[in-house]
Design a protein around this motif. Structure first.
Motif, PDB file in Angstrom:
ATOM      1  N   TYR A   1       0.968  -1.151  -0.036  1.00 35.79           N
ATOM      2  CA  TYR A   1       0.210  -0.034  -0.084  1.00 35.79           C
ATOM      3  C   TYR A   1       0.870   1.346   0.073  1.00 35.79           C
ATOM      4  CZ  TYR A   1      -3.725  -3.517   1.428  1.00 35.79           C
ATOM      5  OH  TYR A   1      -4.344  -4.462   1.435  1.00 35.79           O
ATOM      6  N   ASP A   2       2.295   1.013   0.280  1.00 43.12           N
ATOM      7  CA  ASP A   2       2.945   2.355   0.430  1.00 43.12           C
ATOM      8  C   ASP A   2       4.651   1.680   0.310  1.00 43.12           C
ATOM      9  OD1 ASP A   2       4.218   4.580   0.774  1.00 43.12           O
ATOM     10  OD2 ASP A   2       3.592   5.139   2.844  1.00 43.12           O
ATOM     11  N   ALA A   3       4.774   1.674  -1.008  1.00 39.59           N
ATOM     12  CA  ALA A   3       6.237   0.918  -1.165  1.00 39.59           C
ATOM     13  C   ALA A   3       7.343   1.645  -0.914  1.00 39.59           C
ATOM     14  CB  ALA A   3       6.054   0.787  -2.723  1.00 39.59           C
ATOM     15  N   ASN A   4       7.215   3.031  -0.484  1.00 34.40           N
ATOM     16  CA  ASN A   4       8.315   3.899  -0.122  1.00 34.40           C
ATOM     17  C   ASN A   4       8.471   4.128   1.158  1.00 34.40           C
ATOM     18  OD1 ASN A   4       9.524   4.116  -2.773  1.00 34.40           O
ATOM     19  ND2 ASN A   4       7.952   5.577  -3.345  1.00 34.40           N
ATOM     20  N   ASN A   5       7.376   3.527   2.084  1.00 37.78           N
ATOM     21  CA  ASN A   5       7.307   3.846   3.493  1.00 37.78           C
ATOM     22  C   ASN A   5       8.456   3.303   4.281  1.00 37.78           C
ATOM     23  OD1 ASN A   5       6.582   3.008   6.434  1.00 37.78           O
ATOM     24  ND2 ASN A   5       4.625   4.172   5.820  1.00 37.78           N
ATOM     25  N   LYS A   6       9.315   4.462   4.982  1.00 37.60           N
ATOM     26  CA  LYS A   6      10.551   4.022   5.669  1.00 37.60           C
ATOM     27  C   LYS A   6      10.375   3.198   6.866  1.00 37.60           C
ATOM     28  CE  LYS A   6      12.808   8.229   3.990  1.00 37.60           C
ATOM     29  NZ  LYS A   6      13.818   9.562   4.686  1.00 37.60           N
ATOM     30  N   GLN A   7       9.356   3.329   7.569  1.00 35.72           N
ATOM     31  CA  GLN A   7       9.197   2.579   8.714  1.00 35.72           C
ATOM     32  C   GLN A   7       9.175   1.095   8.339  1.00 35.72           C
ATOM     33  OE1 GLN A   7       5.677   4.648  10.557  1.00 35.72           O
ATOM     34  NE2 GLN A   7       7.161   4.855  12.433  1.00 35.72           N
ATOM     35  N   LEU A   8       8.381   0.722   7.338  1.00 33.07           N
ATOM     36  CA  LEU A   8       7.996  -0.637   6.930  1.00 33.07           C
ATOM     37  C   LEU A   8       9.526  -1.048   6.210  1.00 33.07           C
ATOM     38  CD1 LEU A   8       4.536  -0.059   4.914  1.00 33.07           C
ATOM     39  CD2 LEU A   8       4.866  -1.475   7.467  1.00 33.07           C
ATOM     40  N   LEU A   9      10.238  -0.244   5.540  1.00 36.28           N
ATOM     41  CA  LEU A   9      11.208  -0.896   4.910  1.00 36.28           C
ATOM     42  C   LEU A   9      12.401  -1.007   5.920  1.00 36.28           C
ATOM     43  CD1 LEU A   9      11.507   1.723   1.896  1.00 36.28           C
ATOM     44  CD2 LEU A   9      11.283  -0.772   1.828  1.00 36.28           C
ATOM     45  N   ASN A  10      12.697  -0.270   6.882  1.00 37.26           N
ATOM     46  CA  ASN A  10      13.422  -0.464   8.133  1.00 37.26           C
ATOM     47  C   ASN A  10      13.008  -1.706   8.855  1.00 37.26           C
ATOM     48  OD1 ASN A  10      14.988   1.769   7.243  1.00 37.26           O
ATOM     49  ND2 ASN A  10      13.995   3.275   8.685  1.00 37.26           N
TER      50      ASN A  10
END
Length: 570
Positions: free
Chosen positions: A104-113
């Motif tokens: 849903y949010d490919a660039n979300n930093k929290q999710l990527l981290n």
């Protein structure tokens, strides 16, 4: 202050408390706000963060799940859920959750981290050559049950099952379990190699355990002397002992099957007896307890059902069984409380179950229990005497022109006695005075639904519709009041005033059509293919009107169209 404004105020106060490090105060404020707005995904998300600050990770996980349920496309919900899972060392699930959020949010930093952090925990320190947990994944138990080296342990040695469950839930225990020959053999089965042989021959990959004797290549007396020979004889006897079938376990499984058969036949006494004997033979298998709980439930003995469920949870925690089995026990306990209409306790245990494993079935049961609880509270709140007191207070406020206070009293009266049509009528009068016509119309409709013979409900409905310039519908309401009481002057005046208003508006054909088509009944008439054909015939051949008027149903529809001005007869 409206509920919406109160919710916003409580949320802001909770945010300030959380930022100030007062996590418990924030939890209390968010909880209060959720009572007013139980579907607010932001409040669940914020409370999840507050629970995390308090190290209450199970509660944080539950709120994160509710956040996602309320708004599945909001990335922060997945971030909250992933974090709570990570704090509980459930990194594989946390990683999957973070990855779901990235859809849903490919660039979300929290999710990527979050994904990167989970990978570190799952793969170990840099420079190592990690592998996934070989004891988890599809087909593990099936492979162990088919290989002769592990089949006997799996069927006859309860401690072996416990060992496998421990390694499945906590792979870090592998390092301290390698001295157990069963672990090496199991790894060999799962990886397709014989680790016992490799380690006995000095495999450099595990020098610490290279002295562990292989069951396939035992040390000879020449290597270890007399002590080695004694050790070899002792181990051989031990291995032979393990290979012997465990009569108790075999009998326990047989009793369980007999219990299941009796349960299907609704012979619950026999089923309970079978499950009881099975658990006496194998006290590590909590499915015997949950099955017996189900039998008690069907029998109507809810107290025994809940005791068995709690015991299943306690035993399961002690021997660290699969969390799905614990979730099942909690869910069954919740179902038992729901059966006794103790919905508060039912919701509590459904939440416990959902914390262990979130399944659609349990979630549906929780929602049903919550709905039933609200209905239970609503019915418990009904008190006709108190309703009359509130109604009288509303009447006094109405007389003094304090319409907002009157509405407040009438609303409370409705909660105390929701089947009193007159209270809805009184509140509709207040809404009319405050120009809240849509709300007033809704109350009139409810009033008429409760008591179709209550004249004042139709009169107030007609007045509101007239104020909304819906003269056709207003006239219908006044005519209904006139049918109920032919001497009612207000009804007569209402019909006359609506007819006059319609005549004045007929100078504007478009306005006439707009008002007429706003009436659902007129819409239905005009959408009827048969009526449209009749109207076309009347236009081409005026003499056809007389023939159609002989049909009472068609005559009624034509009269309604004439009344609203959509057609005219010259």
């Amino acid at each position: 202050m409206s509920d919406k404004e109160k919710v916003e105020e409580l949320k802001n106060e909770g945010n300030v408390a959380l930022q100030s490090g007062k996590a418990q105060a924030a939890i209390d404020l968010y909880t209060e706000a959720l009572k007013l707005d139980p579907e607010n995904h932001v409040l669940y998300s914020n409370r999840s963060a507050a629970y995390t600050k308090q190290n209450m990770y199970a509660e944080a996980y539950d709120d994160a799940c509710k956040t996602i349920d309320a708004k599945p496309d909001w990335a922060k919900g997945y971030s909250r859920k992933g974090a709570s899972l990570a704090f509980m060392n459930r990194y594989e699930e946390a990683k999957a959750c973070y990855e779901e959020g990235l859809k849903y949010d490919a660039n979300n930093k929290q999710l990527l981290n979050g994904v990167a952090d989970c990978k570190k925990h799952l793969t170990g320190p840099a420079g190592s050559q990690p592998i996934g947990n070989p004891f988890t994944g599809p087909g593990v138990m099936d492979r162990l049950s088919k290989d002769p080296r592990t089949k006997t342990w799996l069927e006859n040695d309860p401690s072996y099952r416990t060992l496998i469950q421990d390694l499945q839930t906590d792979p870090s225990k592998l390092a301290t379990s390698l001295q157990d020959e069963r672990v090496l053999t199991t790894l060999g089965v799962l990886m397709g190699i014989d680790l016992n042989v490799q380690m006995a021959n000095g495999d450099p990959s595990s020098t610490q355990n290279s002295k562990v004797p292989s069951s396939n290549n035992p040390p000879t007396p020449k290597q270890n002397g007399a002590a080695g020979s004694q050790h070899d004889s002792h181990k051989k006897a031990k291995t032979e002992s393990k290979a012997e079938p465990d009569v108790n376990l075999t009998e326990a499984v047989k009793l369980k099957e007999e219990g299941n058969a009796a349960y299907k036949k609704k012979d619950f006494e026999t089923a309970i007896d079978c499950y009881t004997k099975a658990f006496e033979l194998d006290s590590t298998n909590i499915s015997f307890l949950t099955n017996r709980a189900a039998a008690y439930y069907e029998k109507g003995d809810q107290e025994s059902c809940r005791k068995d469920c709690q015991k299943a949870v306690d035993v399961g925690r002690e021997i660290r069984v699969d969390f799905k089995l614990v979730a099942k026990a909690f869910a069954r306990m919740g179902t038992s409380y729901a059966k006794d209409a103790d919905y508060k306790q039912a919701i509590y245990y459904f939440d416990k179950s959902l914390t262990e494993q979130r399944t659609p079935e349990t979630l549906k049961k929780r929602q049903a229990a919550e709905k039933a609880q609200k209905e239970q509270e609503r019915l418990a709140y009904i008190d006709p005497d108190k309703a009359q007191e509130e109604k009288n207070s509303g009447n006094e406020c109405f007389k003094t022109g304090d319409f907002p206070s009157a509405i407040k009293h009438y609303t409370e009266a409705i909660k105390r006695n929701p089947d009193d049509a007159k209270i809805y009528s009184n509140r509709a009068a207040c809404y009319t005075k405050l120009a809240e016509l849509a709300l007033g119309l809704k109350d009139c409709d409810k009033c008429i639904e409760l008591d179709p013979t209550f004249i004042k409900g139709y009169l107030r409905r007609g007045t509101i519709l007239k104020g909304m310039k819906k003269y056709t519908e207003a006239m219908t309401a006044f005519e209904k009041a006139h049918e109920l009481d032919e001497n009612n002057s207000e009804a007569k005046e209402g019909v006359t005033s609506c007819m006059m208003a319609q005549r004045m508006n007929r100078s504007d054909p478009e306005e006439v059509k707009r008002q007429a088509m706003a009436n659902p009944e007129i819409q239905q008439i005009m959408q009827d293919p048969a009526m449209r054909m009749i109207l076309e015939q009347m236009q081409e051949n005026p003499g056809a009107l007389q023939e159609h008027l002989r049909n009472p149903e068609i005559a009624s529809k034509i009269q309604k169209l004439l009344k609203v001005g959509l057609i005219s007869i010259r």
